[in-house]
Design an enzyme around this catalytic site. Structure first.
Site, PDB file in Angstrom:
ATOM      1  N   GLY A  14       4.370  35.282 -27.121  1.00 19.45           N
ATOM      2  CA  GLY A  14       3.623  34.431 -27.317  1.00 19.45           C
ATOM      3  C   GLY A  14       3.730  33.564 -28.718  1.00 19.45           C
ATOM      4  N   ARG A  15       3.362  32.293 -28.410  1.00 22.35           N
ATOM      5  CA  ARG A  15       4.195  31.926 -30.175  1.00 22.35           C
ATOM      6  C   ARG A  15       2.763  30.728 -30.063  1.00 22.35           C
ATOM      7  NH1 ARG A  15       7.847  27.647 -27.759  1.00 22.35           N
ATOM      8  NH2 ARG A  15       6.786  26.768 -25.562  1.00 22.35           N
ATOM      9  N   GLY A  79      -1.337  33.758 -15.163  1.00 18.59           N
ATOM     10  CA  GLY A  79      -2.050  33.316 -14.171  1.00 18.59           C
ATOM     11  C   GLY A  79      -3.076  34.820 -13.664  1.00 18.59           C
ATOM     12  N   HIS A 256      -3.715  27.284 -16.972  1.00 17.15           N
ATOM     13  CA  HIS A 256      -2.268  28.392 -16.401  1.00 17.15           C
ATOM     14  C   HIS A 256      -1.255  27.227 -17.126  1.00 17.15           C
ATOM     15  CE1 HIS A 256       0.412  29.231 -13.269  1.00 17.15           C
ATOM     16  NE2 HIS A 256      -0.108  30.126 -13.635  1.00 17.15           N
ATOM     17  N   ASP A 257      -0.657  28.490 -17.718  1.00 21.60           N
ATOM     18  CA  ASP A 257       0.876  27.789 -18.529  1.00 21.60           C
ATOM     19  C   ASP A 257       1.989  26.341 -17.664  1.00 21.60           C
ATOM     20  OD1 ASP A 257       1.963  29.695 -16.544  1.00 21.60           O
ATOM     21  OD2 ASP A 257       2.863  31.014 -18.290  1.00 21.60           O
ATOM     22  N   THR A 258       1.914  26.693 -16.247  1.00 18.95           N
ATOM     23  CA  THR A 258       2.378  25.566 -15.401  1.00 18.95           C
ATOM     24  C   THR A 258       1.435  24.892 -15.022  1.00 18.95           C
ATOM     25  OG1 THR A 258       3.108  27.790 -13.899  1.00 18.95           O
ATOM     26  CG2 THR A 258       3.581  26.116 -13.554  1.00 18.95           C
ATOM     27  N   THR A 282      10.066  34.382 -16.288  1.00 19.53           N
ATOM     28  CA  THR A 282      10.108  34.870 -15.325  1.00 19.53           C
ATOM     29  C   THR A 282       9.551  34.777 -14.137  1.00 19.53           C
ATOM     30  OG1 THR A 282       8.727  36.015 -17.780  1.00 19.53           O
ATOM     31  CG2 THR A 282       8.346  36.743 -15.631  1.00 19.53           C
ATOM     32  N   GLY A 428      11.834  27.454 -20.212  1.00 19.71           N
ATOM     33  CA  GLY A 428      12.946  27.779 -20.891  1.00 19.71           C
ATOM     34  C   GLY A 428      13.996  28.366 -20.091  1.00 19.71           C
TER      35      GLY A 428
END
Length: 482
Positions: A14-15, A79, A256-258, A282, A428
């Protein structure tokens, strides 16, 4: 300058990222990074939420110490995973990781049960769909049926008589959970809720009929808020703990990160409807952004999912196993004390000569104890050359991913009015030049890499729009990292 903090949780780390806008440029700085790990205890694999929450506060504290004028905080995660809280706001248990085996085989069982319990009227409707209840379900939810989804995690809890369901007051997905303990306000953000398989894709609201068929309490599912909504103010005790003297809003982003990453994709000369995105990490999430869901039988059979996007958009995509296989190989080699530097491995893969292509989505690669043995076993079973060196293993994985992306684009082209003309790789994984080249070679269309920090960028842009600092993402012409 005004600064917005993006708290971005991934499966491995995490960041906290700080973003400030100056004359059309978004300036980014990584403030703090911390590990995220899965913990096996008893019969399950958990996320260590307590440690993650504490690390998030450490990151916020670092940002305060740097002297940023913080106007907002936005949180995004992976998610489907969630936790339950009781009426007093107490956490009832650590979230179970989606890679836990408790949901294996449950989708088939769940839909078989629906068929058996169908009324005569339902049965007639079912007979009009080749996929029966599965097909009818997709026409409502629009989500690719995967055993990891929230629907089947809840079904597992219901089957096992998990007492948490009896005392729980709210279900909170991971970003909702972090936000709740920062603000004391419990709600569910749309984009993350859409990954659950429990929303109606058209109305963007809870599928109450499905929840009743599932047999879990309806009150668990609270208000759905859209990206750009202020969830609440940072609790005074949290603000004091991290050293803040001003009130700060916690803002719902594409959590949701996407969803955040897709929002960050810059405009190009190619029409949006013909420009596909690939969020590479991932997981690989490959698709297009649409105004409305595609809920046809062909879309279901091809494994497409209709997930929520910023602005009420639909991310019509496939969930593909991404760099997970490579990540596990590298971790395994590191444990053995073998050379496993990313650049070294990619250089070896460049010159490797092996033709084997594996099905990256095969269940044998989901979470094996030994990923190298799993690849070798798959190749042996399918009469493919078995990789002999780390470089050959990496080459095998990357060319297999490229072929899987080709399959997804071909399926998209059959479902969309116009064919895909460009692929934007973000996240990434877009730094993997070999994978980008292999993908461009098999697709035969332009492949554009970047931005790398798409998730943090999208997160911060939504906050800046919510606070009125910018009117739209098109106002940002440039990104810079420090």
């Amino acid at each position: 300058m005004n600064t917005y903090l993006a708290v971005d949780f991934g499966g491995g780390s995490g960041r906290v990222m700080a973003g400030s806008i100056c004359q059309g440029t978004l300036k980014l700085e990584e403030v703090y990074r911390f590990p995220n790990r899965q913990v096996r205890m008893g019969n399950h694999v958990y996320w260590d939420f307590l440690a993650l929450f504490d690390e998030m506060k450490n990151g916020l504290r670092q940002a305060v110490r740097k002297g940023y004028h913080i106007r907002g905080i936005g949180i995004d995660t992976w998610g489907v995973d969630f936790a339950l809280i009781d009426r007093k706001g107490n956490l009832l248990g650590n979230p179970v990781c989606y890679r836990d085996l408790r949901t294996d085989g449950l989708p088939e069982e769940f839909f078989d049960t629906l068929e058996m319990n169908a009324s005569c009227m339902d049965a007639k409707v079912s007979n009009n769909h080749p996929g029966g209840s599965l097909s009818r379900h997709y026409s409502e939810a629009g989500i690719q049926v995967m055993s990891i989804n929230t629907l089947f995690q809840l079904y597992s809890m219901k089957k096992s008589g998990d007492v948490q369901l009896e005392v729980a007051d709210r279900l909170l997905f991971m970003p909702d959970l972090f936000s709740f303990f920062l603000t004391g306000v419990a709600n569910n953000e749309y984009c993350i809720a859409s990954t659950s398989e429990l929303l109606d894709a058209r109305s963007r609201s809870w599928n109450r009929a499905l929840i009743r068929r599932l047999g879990v309490p309806e009150h668990l599912f609270g208000d759905i808020v859209m990206p750009g909504t202020v969830r609440g103010r940072l609790k005074p005790e949290i603000a004091e703990e991290i050293g803040l003297t001003e009130e700060v809003d916690v803002i719902a982003v594409g959590s949701h990160d996407t969803a955040s990453a897709v929002f960050a994709i810059p405009e190009t000369h190619v029409d949006k409807s013909r420009c596909a995105f690939l969020s590479s990490g991932t997981w690989s999430l490959l698709g297009v952004e649409l105004d409305e869901p595609i809920l046809t039988e062909e879309a279901r059979i091809c494994g497409f999912t209709n997930e929520g996007g910023v602005g009420g958009k639909i991310r019509f995509l496939q969930n593909i196993t991404g760099l997970w296989i490579l990540q596990r190989l590298m971790a395994q080699w590191k444990e053995r004390g073998e050379e496993c530097g990313y650049d070294v491995l990619l250089s070896a893969a460049e010159s490797a000569d092996i033709s084997s292509v594996i099905d990256v989505d095969d269940k044998v690669f989901r979470n094996p104890v030994d990923m190298q043995a799993a690849i070798a076993g798959y190749c042996r079973e399918h009469q493919l050359p078995i990789p002999a060196t780390p470089g050959e293993y990496v080459r095998c994985v990357l060319q297999s991913l490229a072929q899987r992306y080709k399959q997804a684009i071909e399926q998209l082209n059959r479902l969309l009015p116009s064919p895909i003309e460009q692929l934007n790789i973000i996240g990434g994984g877009c730094r993997n030049a070999l994978l980008n080249r292999l993908t461009a070679d098999v697709l035969g269309i332009p492949v554009i890499a970047g931005p790398v920090e798409a998730t943090a960028i999208g997160n911060i842009l939504v906050q800046a729009i919510a606070k009125g600092e910018i009117g739209s993402r098109e106002e940002i012409k440039e990104y810079s990292n420090t």
